[in-house]
Enzyme design. Structure first.
Site, PDB file in Angstrom:
ATOM      1  N   ASN A   1     -10.242  -0.078   0.211  1.00  0.00           N
ATOM      2  CA  ASN A   1      -8.778  -0.007   0.218  1.00  0.00           C
ATOM      3  C   ASN A   1      -8.270  -0.578  -1.108  1.00  0.00           C
ATOM      4  OD1 ASN A   1      -6.036  -0.445   0.583  1.00  0.00           O
ATOM      5  ND2 ASN A   1      -6.254  -1.208   2.679  1.00  0.00           N
TER       6      ASN A   1
ATOM      7  N   HIS B   1      -2.858   6.994   2.440  1.00  0.00           N
ATOM      8  CA  HIS B   1      -3.373   5.718   1.936  1.00  0.00           C
ATOM      9  C   HIS B   1      -4.730   5.452   2.580  1.00  0.00           C
ATOM     10  CE1 HIS B   1      -4.054   1.632   1.053  1.00  0.00           C
ATOM     11  NE2 HIS B   1      -3.770   1.203   2.273  1.00  0.00           N
TER      12      HIS B   1
ATOM     13  N   CYS C   1       0.817  -1.225   0.000  1.00  0.00           N
ATOM     14  CA  CYS C   1       0.000   0.000   0.000  1.00  0.00           C
ATOM     15  C   CYS C   1       0.852   1.277   0.000  1.00  0.00           C
ATOM     16  CB  CYS C   1      -0.966  -0.002   1.178  1.00  0.00           C
ATOM     17  SG  CYS C   1      -1.989  -1.481   1.227  1.00  0.00           S
TER      18      CYS C   1
HETATM   19  N1  ACO Z   1     -18.708  -8.418   9.362  1.00  0.00           N
HETATM   20  C1  ACO Z   1     -19.233  -8.715  10.552  1.00  0.00           C
HETATM   21  N2  ACO Z   1     -18.491  -9.147  11.575  1.00  0.00           N
HETATM   22  C2  ACO Z   1     -17.166  -9.280  11.384  1.00  0.00           C
HETATM   23  C3  ACO Z   1     -16.560  -8.990  10.165  1.00  0.00           C
HETATM   24  C4  ACO Z   1     -17.398  -8.544   9.113  1.00  0.00           C
HETATM   25  N3  ACO Z   1     -16.910  -8.230   7.900  1.00  0.00           N
HETATM   26  N4  ACO Z   1     -15.229  -9.213  10.266  1.00  0.00           N
HETATM   27  C5  ACO Z   1     -15.004  -9.619  11.511  1.00  0.00           C
HETATM   28  N5  ACO Z   1     -16.163  -9.672  12.203  1.00  0.00           N
HETATM   29  C6  ACO Z   1     -16.397 -10.061  13.585  1.00  0.00           C
HETATM   30  C7  ACO Z   1     -15.328 -11.020  14.085  1.00  0.00           C
HETATM   31  O1  ACO Z   1     -15.660 -12.356  13.750  1.00  0.00           O
HETATM   32  C8  ACO Z   1     -15.395 -10.793  15.579  1.00  0.00           C
HETATM   33  O2  ACO Z   1     -16.513 -11.461  16.105  1.00  0.00           O
HETATM   34  P1  ACO Z   1     -16.449 -12.153  17.573  1.00  0.00           P
HETATM   35  O3  ACO Z   1     -16.249 -11.001  18.515  1.00  0.00           O
HETATM   36  O4  ACO Z   1     -17.773 -12.803  17.675  1.00  0.00           O
HETATM   37  O5  ACO Z   1     -15.283 -13.083  17.527  1.00  0.00           O
HETATM   38  C9  ACO Z   1     -15.682  -9.293  15.688  1.00  0.00           C
HETATM   39  O6  ACO Z   1     -16.242  -8.903  14.416  1.00  0.00           O
HETATM   40  C10 ACO Z   1     -14.460  -8.470  15.975  1.00  0.00           C
HETATM   41  O7  ACO Z   1     -13.416  -8.887  15.080  1.00  0.00           O
HETATM   42  P2  ACO Z   1     -12.011  -8.177  15.081  1.00  0.00           P
HETATM   43  O8  ACO Z   1     -11.168  -8.766  14.001  1.00  0.00           O
HETATM   44  O9  ACO Z   1     -11.469  -8.166  16.476  1.00  0.00           O
HETATM   45  O10 ACO Z   1     -12.461  -6.732  14.646  1.00  0.00           O
HETATM   46  P3  ACO Z   1     -11.738  -5.372  14.898  1.00  0.00           P
HETATM   47  O11 ACO Z   1     -12.525  -4.579  15.839  1.00  0.00           O
HETATM   48  O12 ACO Z   1     -10.280  -5.524  15.122  1.00  0.00           O
HETATM   49  O13 ACO Z   1     -11.933  -4.707  13.473  1.00  0.00           O
HETATM   50  C11 ACO Z   1     -10.679  -4.235  11.481  1.00  0.00           C
HETATM   51  C12 ACO Z   1     -11.326  -5.313  12.331  1.00  0.00           C
HETATM   52  C13 ACO Z   1     -11.753  -3.318  10.938  1.00  0.00           C
HETATM   53  C14 ACO Z   1      -9.952  -4.898  10.311  1.00  0.00           C
HETATM   54  C15 ACO Z   1      -9.702  -3.456  12.379  1.00  0.00           C
HETATM   55  O14 ACO Z   1      -8.786  -4.312  13.014  1.00  0.00           O
HETATM   56  C16 ACO Z   1      -8.958  -2.429  11.626  1.00  0.00           C
HETATM   57  O15 ACO Z   1      -9.482  -1.402  11.309  1.00  0.00           O
HETATM   58  N6  ACO Z   1      -7.696  -2.700  11.339  1.00  0.00           N
HETATM   59  C17 ACO Z   1      -6.900  -1.859  10.489  1.00  0.00           C
HETATM   60  C18 ACO Z   1      -6.395  -2.701   9.411  1.00  0.00           C
HETATM   61  C19 ACO Z   1      -6.762  -2.238   8.056  1.00  0.00           C
HETATM   62  O16 ACO Z   1      -7.487  -1.305   7.793  1.00  0.00           O
HETATM   63  N7  ACO Z   1      -6.153  -2.956   7.158  1.00  0.00           N
HETATM   64  C20 ACO Z   1      -6.279  -2.650   5.772  1.00  0.00           C
HETATM   65  C21 ACO Z   1      -5.129  -3.243   5.070  1.00  0.00           C
HETATM   66  S1  ACO Z   1      -3.621  -2.723   5.719  1.00  0.00           S
HETATM   67  C22 ACO Z   1      -3.185  -1.358   4.966  1.00  0.00           C
HETATM   68  O17 ACO Z   1      -3.760  -1.007   3.981  1.00  0.00           O
HETATM   69  C23 ACO Z   1      -2.087  -0.632   5.510  1.00  0.00           C
END
Ligand code: ACO
Length: 322
Positions: free
Chosen positions: A279, A249, A115
């Site tokens: 993204n 990004h 990215c």
């Molecule tokens: N829809 C519904 N529920 C979901 C989804 C979805 N798409 N994905 C995960 N869940 C559920 C999980 O199963 C989990 O359920 P549980 O509590 O029953 O086990 C719950 O949601 C929480 O899951 P987490 O993975 O802990 O969710 P988190 O709050 O960490 O959010 C996210 C995930 C949005 C990816 C977050 O970690 C984030 O914003 N990370 C930044 C990473 C990012 O943006 N990466 C992009 C690529 S990297 C880059 O470009 C640099």
């Protein structure tokens, strides 16, 4: 003194927008509310079967060349940032050169910084232009991330989209253009975002799909995007308040907001497209740049900070005066 100025921009998004509800109706166990609340993403675009990064790059490049008002034959350097090349080789840049019908023997190569790819590519092109070795660079970020997503992993497949953005970076006697750049990597964090599969002896070993530790990525991204914004401003000898627009990004709205807060940049100065594009990895910065250039937000004289962070882990920034 040779300056490297952005004189044209272009972008391309394939097909119709795909909403969060569309994904849910395709059998992914998710909801508009979950995706929008956690990421700010509402839509993304996906390339049709048979369309590769070079095809998306071609459309964006044609626009950039037209907006620069140049003849494509004057492009003597093509750098494409992509993690989803059409094939292992030749490079997407070489394929793009052919599709554009450029036959001048100019240089063409890809850079791979996930990215951060476009920021790496732009900083690289600037060094070629300022050295005097090349006069007119086409710098592209192009991705078909939909091809490396595991559609059974709802934690990652809802985050990404396909697209391309391009700029023409040309040698100029007029001061301005790229004011500073800073590129970094810390390979010890290679495992928090990766596609670990390998092609070997006719077989793919390991997963061919994107894997991510979302929370680790979040924390890392906010820290380094903040630090590199300050670094790029210092290198250019300006204050953060002198920056007119920030184009980070587009991974996640919460990363953008937390970074802006950390550095003291108001969100009104941050160009946001993650809601409409998702993204798009290396394409996200030039896509957002083209949008803001075309809708008149970015005007001559504006100072624009382009920032990336991604797998590797890599991060960087380029500060540009338009
Ligand atoms: N829809 C519904 N529920 C979901 C989804 C979805 N798409 N994905 C995960 N869940 C559920 C999980 O199963 C989990 O359920 P549980 O509590 O029953 O086990 C719950 O949601 C929480 O899951 P987490 O993975 O802990 O969710 P988190 O709050 O960490 O959010 C996210 C995930 C949005 C990816 C977050 O970690 C984030 O914003 N990370 C930044 C990473 C990012 O943006 N990466 C992009 C690529 S990297 C880059 O470009 C640099």
């Amino acid at each position: 003194m040779i300056y490297a100025r952005i004189v044209g921009t272009g972008s391309h998004l394939p097909g119709d927008p795909v909403s969060n509800s569309d994904l849910a109706s395709r059998g992914i166990e998710t909801s508009d509310e979950w995706i929008a609340d956690r990421t700010g993403i509402r839509f993304r675009h996906f390339a049709a079967k048979g369309i590769g990064s070079s095809d998306l790059a071609l459309e964006a490049s044609r626009q950039a060349i037209a907006s620069a008002g140049i003849d494509s034959a004057t492009v003597d350097l093509i750098i494409v940032a992509t993690s989803t090349p059409d094939v292992i080789f030749p490079s997407t840049a070489a394929l793009l050169q052919d599709k554009l019908g450029i036959r001048n023997g100019g240089a063409a190569f890809d850079v791979q910084a996930v990215c951060t790819g476009f920021v790496y590519a732009l900083a690289t092109a600037e060094k070629f232009i300022r050295s005097g070795s090349h006069r007119c660079a086409l710098v592209v970020g192009a991705e078909v991330f939909s091809r490396i997503l595991d559609w059974k992993d709802r934690g990652t497949c809802v985050l990404f989209g396909d697209g391309a953005g391009a700029v023409i970076l040309a040698a100029s006697d007029l001061s301005g253009g790229v004011l500073s750049s800073a590129l970094h990597a810390d390979g010890s964090h290679n495992n928090i975002l990766s596609v670990p599969g390998q092609v070997s002896s006719g077989r793919v070993t390991g997963s061919p799909f994107l894997q991510m530790d979302g929370q680790a990525v979040f924390k890392f991204a906010v820290r380094v995007l903040g630090d590199v914004a300050v670094e790029a401003a210092e290198l250019a000898g300006i204050g953060i308040a002198d920056i007119d627009w920030v184009i980070p990004h587009q991974a996640n709205i919460r990363i953008l907001q937390a970074t802006a807060r950390r550095v003291g940049i108001p969100m009104e100065k941050v160009i946001v497209t993650v809601d409409k594009h998702g993204n798009t990895s290396a394409a996200s910065v030039p896509l957002a740049l083209d949008l803001a250039a075309r809708d008149g937000r970015i005007r001559p004289g504006h100072k624009v900070l382009l920032e990336g962070v991604g797998g590797g882990f890599t991060w960087g920034a380029v500060l540009v005066e338009f």
